[in-house]
Structure formats: C-alpha cells, structure tokens
Design an enzyme around this catalytic site. Structure first.
Site, short mmCIF file in Angstrom:
data_model
loop_
_atom_site.label_atom_id
_atom_site.label_comp_id
_atom_site.label_asym_id
_atom_site.label_seq_id
_atom_site.Cartn_x
_atom_site.Cartn_y
_atom_site.Cartn_z
N TYR A 98 0.87 -1.18 0.00
CA TYR A 98 0.00 0.00 0.00
C TYR A 98 0.90 1.22 0.00
CZ TYR A 98 -4.22 2.52 1.63
OH TYR A 98 -5.29 3.36 1.76
N ARG A 151 -6.18 10.32 -11.02
CA ARG A 151 -5.49 10.98 -9.90
C ARG A 151 -5.04 9.91 -8.92
NH1 ARG A 151 -7.42 11.69 -4.69
NH2 ARG A 151 -5.97 10.01 -4.69
N LYS A 169 -5.70 -1.93 -2.55
CA LYS A 169 -6.81 -1.65 -1.62
C LYS A 169 -7.58 -2.93 -1.29
CE LYS A 169 -7.18 2.95 -1.12
NZ LYS A 169 -7.79 3.82 -0.14
N GLU A 240 -12.42 5.10 -6.54
CA GLU A 240 -11.09 5.33 -5.99
C GLU A 240 -10.23 6.17 -6.93
OE1 GLU A 240 -10.39 3.89 -2.97
OE2 GLU A 240 -8.54 5.02 -3.04
N ASP A 241 -9.61 7.19 -6.39
CA ASP A 241 -8.61 7.98 -7.12
C ASP A 241 -9.11 8.52 -8.47
OD1 ASP A 241 -7.08 7.68 -4.95
OD2 ASP A 241 -5.39 6.70 -5.91
N ASP A 263 -13.91 6.17 -1.26
CA ASP A 263 -13.03 6.09 -0.10
C ASP A 263 -12.22 7.37 0.09
OD1 ASP A 263 -11.95 4.63 2.04
OD2 ASP A 263 -10.12 4.39 0.88
N ASP A 264 -11.82 8.01 -1.00
CA ASP A 264 -11.03 9.24 -0.87
C ASP A 264 -11.84 10.30 -0.14
OD1 ASP A 264 -8.84 8.28 -2.45
OD2 ASP A 264 -10.15 8.51 -4.18
N ASN A 417 -0.49 11.57 0.28
CA ASN A 417 0.28 10.37 -0.07
C ASN A 417 0.83 10.53 -1.48
OD1 ASN A 417 -0.35 8.93 2.31
ND2 ASN A 417 -2.37 8.44 1.47
P1 NAD Z 1 -7.76 16.28 -5.21
O1 NAD Z 1 -7.06 16.35 -6.49
O2 NAD Z 1 -9.23 16.12 -5.19
O3 NAD Z 1 -7.43 17.62 -4.38
C1 NAD Z 1 -6.16 18.22 -4.29
C2 NAD Z 1 -6.37 19.65 -3.85
O4 NAD Z 1 -5.10 20.24 -3.59
C3 NAD Z 1 -7.05 20.52 -4.89
O5 NAD Z 1 -8.07 21.26 -4.29
C4 NAD Z 1 -5.96 21.48 -5.34
O6 NAD Z 1 -6.46 22.76 -5.67
C5 NAD Z 1 -5.13 21.55 -4.08
N1 NAD Z 1 -3.80 22.06 -4.36
C6 NAD Z 1 -2.97 21.70 -5.37
N2 NAD Z 1 -1.86 22.46 -5.33
C7 NAD Z 1 -2.02 23.31 -4.28
C8 NAD Z 1 -1.23 24.35 -3.74
N3 NAD Z 1 -0.05 24.66 -4.26
N4 NAD Z 1 -1.68 24.99 -2.66
C9 NAD Z 1 -2.88 24.65 -2.12
N5 NAD Z 1 -3.67 23.70 -2.59
C10 NAD Z 1 -3.24 23.03 -3.66
O7 NAD Z 1 -7.10 15.15 -4.38
P2 NAD Z 1 -7.65 14.45 -3.04
O8 NAD Z 1 -8.42 13.22 -3.37
O9 NAD Z 1 -8.31 15.44 -2.19
O10 NAD Z 1 -6.27 13.96 -2.41
C11 NAD Z 1 -5.28 14.89 -2.05
C12 NAD Z 1 -4.15 14.16 -1.35
O11 NAD Z 1 -4.65 13.53 -0.19
C13 NAD Z 1 -3.47 13.06 -2.18
O12 NAD Z 1 -2.09 13.08 -1.93
C14 NAD Z 1 -4.04 11.81 -1.62
O13 NAD Z 1 -3.14 10.72 -1.72
C15 NAD Z 1 -4.22 12.20 -0.18
N6 NAD Z 1 -5.22 11.36 0.46
C16 NAD Z 1 -4.86 10.76 1.61
C17 NAD Z 1 -5.76 9.92 2.22
C18 NAD Z 1 -5.42 9.25 3.51
O14 NAD Z 1 -6.08 8.30 3.90
N7 NAD Z 1 -4.41 9.70 4.21
C19 NAD Z 1 -7.00 9.70 1.66
C20 NAD Z 1 -7.36 10.37 0.49
C21 NAD Z 1 -6.45 11.21 -0.09
#
Ligand code: NAD
Length: 556
Positions: A98, A151, A169, A240-241, A263-264, A417
């Site tokens: 993972y 993504r 997953k 997912e993603d 899940d996200d 991540n």
């Molecule tokens: P997403 O693409 O929906 O959102 C990303 C956001 O970041 C967007 O709103 C974008 O505008 C913003 N962004 C990009 N560059 C930026 C900057 N320079 N300044 C401020 N904001 C900025 O993606 P997501 O699904 O929300 O996921 C985002 C991250 O969270 C990924 O790395 C994902 O792996 C991680 N994530 C972690 C978990 C967990 O369980 N820990 C779960 C889901 C997502």
C-alpha cells in the site's frame, strides 16, 4: 481437500491455482490422492515454515519495489500464504503493498506487471460492459474497487497503471478485515491517458488516446455501474482515485441509487474525524472547539469537512456554525466568498473574509487576499491544519511555529500520499512545535524521540476504515453505504485508542493491531446497518459472532 482424483482438478491445475496451492503443506494423503507425489520435495511443511521462507525471501529483495514484486508474485502463487504473511506483521508489509510503495508500483506498472490481476474495461468495449464483466471467473463478486487512473495518490494521471491502487486496496480488505479475497475485483476504466511519458512508452499497456472526458466519460461510467448491478447484484462499488472534478459528482450521482462509496471522500473523512476525536482527548478540548484549516480543497478535504460538520450537528451545533469552523486553501490561496470560479461543492465553505485581521506584509493574489499558508494561519487561527494538497513541505517551519504559538496542542495532519507528497514529516511537526503537536500522517513515518520523549506518529489513513466498513457491508449485504456508517466507524476506531497509545502521541490504535481493530469497527457498523434496515439478510442473534463468522481465515 478430500475429493477423489476423478472429480478434482489435475495436479498441475492445483499447483498453478493460487487458491488451491498449499505449497509444501499438502499432507501425505493429499499428495497421494491428488497426484502430487514427486511434484514437490517430500518434506511436509506447515504454514509457519513457509512463512519463514517467505520472510527470508522478502528481506532478500534490495529495494521496496523488489519487495512489492515479491509479494505480488506470492499473491499469484499462494494466496493464503500471502495473506498470512501480511497479517503476521502489518507494520512491515503494509507500506509495501500500500502507500507509499504502491505509488511507485503504479508508476512502473507497465514495466513490472506479470499478471493482470483485475479487469481492464476500455472505452472500446462501450456497449459490451456487462458481457465483458461476465468474463471474470468468480460469479459472486461483492466488492469492486474501481479507478479511472486519473489521480493516483498525489501522482497524477497513471492511466491503466492506476490498477495498482484497486489491487492494493482490495488486498487490504482481506488482510486487515478478513473479507474473503474471492469476492474482490479490481477494475480500471481505460478512458485513455494524458500522461505524456506513458503515451511515448512502448511498454505502456493501456489505450494510447487522450483521456476521454465529459459526457462520454459519464455515459461510460453509467454503463459500468448498471453492468455491475446486472452481473454482480450484491456488489458494492468503491470509487477510488478519480480527480475531484469527477469524484464528488460521481458519488452524488450513485450514492442513493446503488451500494457504493468513495473512499477518498468518505473513508478519509472517517479516519480524519477519528483522529480529531483522539486529538480532543489529548488536548482536553471538544470537537466543537476545533477550527479546521484545510490545505487542499479537493475530494479528501471536502469529505472531511462535510463529515466534521455532520458530527458537530449531531452534537447539537447549528449547521451554519459548524460550516464556519472549516476553512480551505486551494492552489489560488484562501478560499473566500468572492473567489471566482469556485466549484459548487466548495461554495458553502467560501466565507466572508471582511472581518478577518490580516497579518502585516501578507501575500495576496488575483483570486485571494491571502496566498501564503503562514499568513492564512495567522488570520484564521485554526486549531488544526489538515494537509490534503499533495504539496510536499507546505507545512513549513513558519506554519508549524505559528500553529504552536496559537495552540497549546496544535493538531497537524499532513495526510497527502505517498510520503514524497506529505506536507511535512512527523519529525518536523514535532520538532518545530517543541514536542507539542498532535500528529497524524497519511503515509507511515517511524517513531521518534524529542526532548527525551518517545513520539509515535499515527497513520491517518483510510485503511483503518474502508476494510472494516467493507466487512460490515459484506456480512449484511447492505444495499447502501451511508455517511452515518462512516461516522460510526470513526467513533468505534477512536474509542479503541487507549490511554497508553495517547501517552506516546498515538491518536489511533497501533497499525500492528489493525485486524482486531477492524473487526470491532465492523461490528459497530454492522449494528448500525441492521438498526437502519439497510441489510439484505435477517438480523442475527449475536452481531459480534455473526461478523466474526464471515471472516476469512488464511491458515491451511
Ligand atoms: P484532489 O485532487 O481532489 O485535491 C487536491 C487539492 O489540492 C485541490 O483542491 C488542489 O487545488 C489543491 N492544491 C494543489 N496544489 C495546491 C497548492 N499549491 N496549494 C494549495 N492547494 C493546492 O485530491 P484528493 O483526493 O483530495 O487527495 C489529495 C491528497 O490527499 C493526495 O495526496 C491523496 O493521496 C491524499 N489522500 C490521503 C488519504 C489518507 O487516507 N491519508 C485519503 C485520500 C487522499
């Protein structure tokens, strides 16, 4: 395995079938009956011995991607051994199957792939998806994790190579919560890719067309969802993603029609809210005392904010007051009521900023009066900063020092991540806050010492949630997955964090005990599913026993 040679598969089929192959654990009698004599060394090896050999071979791999490939091959060869190995040491194996290694595996999938391990539904099969799904050998699929690869983690468009995420997953559904592996189907929708490097790479295995978007993409996903209902009527679909421009509308499109979740959005929200419960205990504050500042305003951020608002409303806080406690920064700066081109899902969190006190010398931009995170922190005075932006190092020293000045126990959750995208490291959050930060990270970080004290960073990762919710849905054959289930999962997860965990800063139960934790979460969610009348099976007398009765046991 006691059937006679006449009605059982051939010896070769048994040894090549990952579900039937027990390696050296076939007994003398089985070897005689199944025609296996001479096809393996004579010594009968119990699982423990085979686990020792697998551990040895795993450690012999010199890189994480090599270790990933070893585990992937083991999954193809001897599924039970694979799951027994994962379950024997989650801390060791989870970062490989993972996040973070799965990210690298997706990037390199075209080069390292051996077996397809899932289904690849390309836009060329439009109009034939039900027929195509019937090619999957298992007939009672209960979980599909599906991505379009656009993504993948914080790594952008990985095309069909994104299938590494559904594969990983689903492996954790089984490893962490005991969902039987045969009911799981990883799926990637091949809508093309805009990843230029992949389009140039002769080893890229997907369609070499620019990514299909808009109505055609949605029509294809509609067909996919309908085909799943037709072919696997008891199946739950986990989205997912997908990028946020699709993830949020897709969830809205299907959540009240079929058994599905994202899940996200929902899993992340649940684990973050559970983390906030833990942080409240550590800081002796209440959930309603928290003011959240999200770095990133995509699926994960909005999902967390929505669930946090639901939690506060459940505690009696008026919805508007709860919404006012959530602030967002996107790539254009602080999200505010006057920000142009805001997506619909953000408008309720776009607040009036006229009453805010901006710090002297604050940076502004064309769309926002505050563009620098440290200025936003000074203006908003959050109790918690939650990083879901994929911007590594966004929580810099100045941001964390400000948080530490404003709060006795600043809550710092860099959740992006893989590790390379984390907004800060656990060590930075602890050091720059002089040991006062309450930290949860998306990818794992090792324990550390500061000021003579041990700190164990919690992994704020949805792996604590979705396998457990999955087990509950599997056992009950629930017809919907609701936000209330994710809140119940968050409460159950948080309630399992002990005072001893909290004493080292750990706001979740340790990953090493994720299996036991997940079963308890699943029991709590199962109870709710029956209470809400969402189950498709009759209620059992004893819910805990009922859930445990559905758990897969990898032992031979
Ligand atoms: P997403 O693409 O929906 O959102 C990303 C956001 O970041 C967007 O709103 C974008 O505008 C913003 N962004 C990009 N560059 C930026 C900057 N320079 N300044 C401020 N904001 C900025 O993606 P997501 O699904 O929300 O996921 C985002 C991250 O969270 C990924 O790395 C994902 O792996 C991680 N994530 C972690 C978990 C967990 O369980 N820990 C779960 C889901 C997502």
């Amino acid at each position: 395995m006691s059937s006679s040679r006449n009605d059982s598969p051939s010896a070769t089929q048994i040894l090549l079938d990952t579900r039937l192959n027990k390696g050296g654990a076939f007994t003398e009698l089985e070897r005689e009956e199944l025609g296996l004599v001479g096809l393996m060394p004579d010594g009968v090896e119990p699982m423990g011995v085979q686990l020792d050999r697998a551990r040895l071979q795993f450690e012999q791999q010199s890189s994480d991607i090599g270790k990933y490939q070893f585990l992937s091959a083991l999954q193809d060869r001897q599924e039970r051994l694979f799951y027994a190995l994962l379950r024997s040491d989650f801390q060791r194996y989870m970062p490989i199957v993972y996040t973070p290694t799965v990210g690298e595996a997706c990037q390199k999938f075209g080069h390292i792939m051996r077996r397809p391990k899932g289904m690849y539904l390309s836009i060329r099969r439009k109009g034939r998806l039900a027929e195509t799904l019937r090619n999957w050998p298992e007939k009672d699929v209960r979980f599909i994790v599906v991505t379009d690869g656009e993504r993948i983690l914080g790594l952008g468009d990985q095309g069909v190579c994104g299938i590494g995420i559904p594969i990983g997953k689903l492996a954790l559904y089984t490893a962490c919560a005991g969902v039987p592996p045969q009911v799981a189907l990883p799926v990637v929708l091949d809508l093309g890719t805009n990843n230029e490097a992949f389009l140039r790479d002769p080893l890229y295995p997907g369609l070499r067309i620019p990514r299909i978007v808009g109505d055609e993409c949605y029509a294809f996903i509609d067909e996919f969802v309908a085909a799943v209902q037709e072919v696997f009527p008891r199946c739950c679909i986990q989205f997912e993603d997908f990028t946020n421009k699709n993830a949020i509308p897709l969830l809205e499109r299907y959540r009240n029609k079929v058994c599905c979740f994202n899940d996200d959005i929902q899993g992340t929200a649940s684990v973050a809210v559970a983390g906030l419960f833990g942080a409240c205990r550590l800081s002796c504050t209440k959930m309603s005392d928290q003011r959240l500042l999200f770095m990133g305003a995509g699926s994960a951020a909005v999902g967390i904010a929505d669930l946090f608002v639901k939690q506060l409303c459940g505690d009696g806080v008026p919805e508007s007051a709860a919404v006012d406690r959530c602030w967002f920064v996107n790539s254009r700066g602080l999200v505010h009521a006057g920000m142009p081109k805001l997506p619909d899902y953000l408008t309720r969190f776009a607040h009036d900023v006229s009453g805010l006190k901006f710090p002297a010398g604050a940076h502004s931009g064309p769309d926002s009066p505050l563009t620098r995170l440290s200025d936003v922190v000074e203006a908003i005075r959050p109790t918690a900063i939650i990083g879901v932006s994929t911007v590594a190092h966004a929580f810099n020293e100045s941001v964390i020092r400000s948080m530490a000045r404003l709060n006795a126990r600043p809550i710092i959750f860099p959740l992006s991540n893989p590790t390379s995208k984390s907004e800060c490291t656990a060590e930075e959050a602890i050091r720059w806050s002089e040991g006062r930060a309450i930290v949860a990270t998306g990818s794992p970080f090792p324990p550390l010492h500061f000021g003579g004290k041990l700190f164990v960073p919690g992994q704020g990762n949805n792996v604590y949630i979705y396998p457990a919710v999955g087990l509950a849905v599997y056992a009950t054959e629930a017809n919907r997955v609701t936000d209330e289930m994710f809140l119940r999962a968050a409460e159950s997860l948080a309630s399992q964090t002990t005072d001893q965990d909290l004493s080292v800063g750990l706001i979740y139960p340790p990953i090493s005990s994720i299996y036991e934790t997940s079963i308890e979460v699943a029991i709590a969610v199962t109870r709710l599913i029956f209470d809400r009348g969402l189950a498709r099976v009759p209620p059992p007398h004893d819910i805990a026993e009922f859930v445990r009765g559905h758990v897969y046991d990898p032992s031979f």
